[in-house]
Enzyme design. Structure first.
Site, PDB file in Angstrom:
ATOM      1  N   GLU A   1       0.840  -1.202   0.000  1.00 27.16           N
ATOM      2  CA  GLU A   1       0.000   0.000   0.000  1.00 27.16           C
ATOM      3  C   GLU A   1       0.869   1.244   0.000  1.00 27.16           C
ATOM      4  OE1 GLU A   1      -3.379   2.392   2.594  1.00 27.16           O
ATOM      5  OE2 GLU A   1      -3.132   0.235   2.896  1.00 27.16           O
TER       6      GLU A   1
ATOM      7  N   ASP B   1       1.246 -14.382  12.689  1.00 26.25           N
ATOM      8  CA  ASP B   1       0.173 -15.047  11.955  1.00 26.25           C
ATOM      9  C   ASP B   1      -0.690 -13.977  11.290  1.00 26.25           C
ATOM     10  OD1 ASP B   1      -2.141 -16.393  11.117  1.00 26.25           O
ATOM     11  OD2 ASP B   1      -2.027 -17.844  12.753  1.00 26.25           O
TER      12      ASP B   1
ATOM     13  N   HIS C   1      -1.889  11.099  -1.312  1.00 32.07           N
ATOM     14  CA  HIS C   1      -1.779   9.949  -2.212  1.00 32.07           C
ATOM     15  C   HIS C   1      -1.371  10.402  -3.612  1.00 32.07           C
ATOM     16  CE1 HIS C   1      -3.183   6.458   0.126  1.00 32.07           C
ATOM     17  NE2 HIS C   1      -3.784   7.370   0.864  1.00 32.07           N
TER      18      HIS C   1
END
EC number: 1.1.1.34
Length: 405
Positions: free
Chosen positions: A101, A305, A400
């Site tokens: 990301e 995990d 972004h």
């Protein structure tokens, strides 16, 4: 590709061998190469990148994965350093984050910078305990109540049975729940520096045998979903699972304005309307902006995990505009982490844990896993503050765009 890998692939395609039987025919590297050859022939895929991995194939095949075929690589960045004063972690830390990301590491890095400029964050693990909750069948609610009472009266015997299977884990409590002709016993263990799911399961199986020997209850499943593992669950939000950890910081107003181009009051309003009211309206168990982003990235980097990001995202973010300052906190109710065993033994994951200074068993036992939990909590706090500030200043989409993401 080695000739023997090609020959083994021929045998698989001819039906003489199954993919999982390759491990009985050769070493793990060659078996993986043979599986890649089968995939290339049958799917026309190029698997060269899958075959370029750094971990020891034999170790991975023995401990981490079945039908080993290769390795999946992710970009890894670091955020920080971030200053932290915790019960187990203390100092400045670089946060390793594996992610695809774009802008995530930059976002967390900006939050870390503000936290450090404010003198650092505080963090504390307030509760520990990996849980497993088997479900038993009984005749009716009367018998169920009797079994629940027996469990309450015989915690020491259950602990002796459970702890006979492990040299590290300790049973700390057993909580019974009766639903009709079902009895659930939620066992909680202190698993020290291990995440402890396997330890808890094996120990609970032994304790369940004692329940069957001493009561009319019959075990149906060693996991009855009241644990609750790898699923959103209110019980984890309330009672915790793994480690319950909170991080907080007070950032002076001038630091907020300089670094985020907004005010404490605006960030508080964004948090209240988004994370609290918006989450409540949505029926969300997570009252936060994107804690899962940081949890997932650090989990992948450090060998946790990955499926337990579900519980790790069970977080509440609070923000208050105080006298000339911003107070912010993140509470992660069920963060399941370990610094020994499982994926923490893989080479890149070992190195990431070394960057944090928490690889292996802690002194005292459990201290390294506590420290890792505190560091992740501060990373999540950094991410929350920055995203809320970006929303409050209306800079989210611009950030972004600036990074080309």
């Amino acid at each position: 590709m080695p000739d023997d890998a090609s020959d083994l692939a021929d045998r698989v395609q001819a039906g003489d061998l199954r993919l999982y039987e390759l491990d009985d025919e050769t070493d793990a590297d060659t078996a993986a190469a043979a599986r890649r050859a089968v995939l290339e022939r049958e799917t026309d895929a190029d698997t060269d990148a899958l075959g370029a991995f750094a971990f020891d194939a034999d170790q991975a095949a023995d401990t981490a994965v079945e039908n080993l075929t290769g390795g999946a690589q992710l970009p890894l960045g670091v955020a920080g350093p971030v200053a932290l004063s915790g019960g187990a972690a203390d100092g400045e830390y670089y946060l390793p984050m594996a992610t695809t990301e774009g802008a995530l590491v930059a976002s967390v890095n900006r939050g870390c910078s503000a936290i450090t400029a404010a003198g650092g964050a505080n963090a504390r693990v307030t509760k520990t305990g990996m849980t497993r909750a088997p479900v038993f069948r009984v005749a009716d609610v009367t018998e169920g109540a009797e079994v629940a009472q027996w469990a309450d009266d015989n915690t020491d015997a259950l602990a002796a049975a459970a702890e006979s299977t492990t040299s590290h884990g300790e049973l700390t409590d057993v909580t019974p729940y009766v639903v009709g002709d079902n009895v659930y016993l939620r066992f909680r263990y202190d698993t020290k520096d291990a995440m402890g799911m396997n330890m808890a399961t094996i120990a609970t199986e032994a304790a369940s045998e004692l329940v069957e020997d001493e009561t009319p209850a019959e075990l149906v499943a060693v996991s009855g979903n009241l644990c609750t593992d790898k699923k959103p669950a209110a019980i984890n939000a309330v009672e915790g699972r793994g480690r319950t950890v909170t991080a907080d910081v007070t950032i002076p107003q001038d630091v907020v304005e300089e670094r985020f181009d907004t005010t404490p009051a605006a960030i508080e309003e964004a948090n209240t309307r988004k994370n609290l009211i918006g989450s409540a309206k949505a029926g969300s168990l997570g009252f936060n902006a994107h804690a899962a982003n940081v949890v997932a990235a650090v989990f992948l980097a450090t060998g946790q995990d990955a499926a337990q990001v579900v519980e790790g995202a069970n977080a509440i973010t609070t923000v208050e505009a105080r006298d000339d300052a911003l107070y912010a906190s993140v509470n992660l109710a069920s963060l399941e982490v370990g610094t020994v065993g499982g994926g923490t033994t893989l080479p890149t994951q070992r190195e990431a844990l070394d960057v944090l200074g928490v690889r292996g068993g802690g002194d005292p036992a459990g201290a390294n896993a506590d420290a890792l939990a505190e560091i992740i909590a501060v990373g999540a706090l950094a991410g929350e503050i920055n995203l809320l500030a970006a929303l409050a200043s209306r800079r989210l989409s611009a950030a972004h765009a600036d990074l080309g993401r």
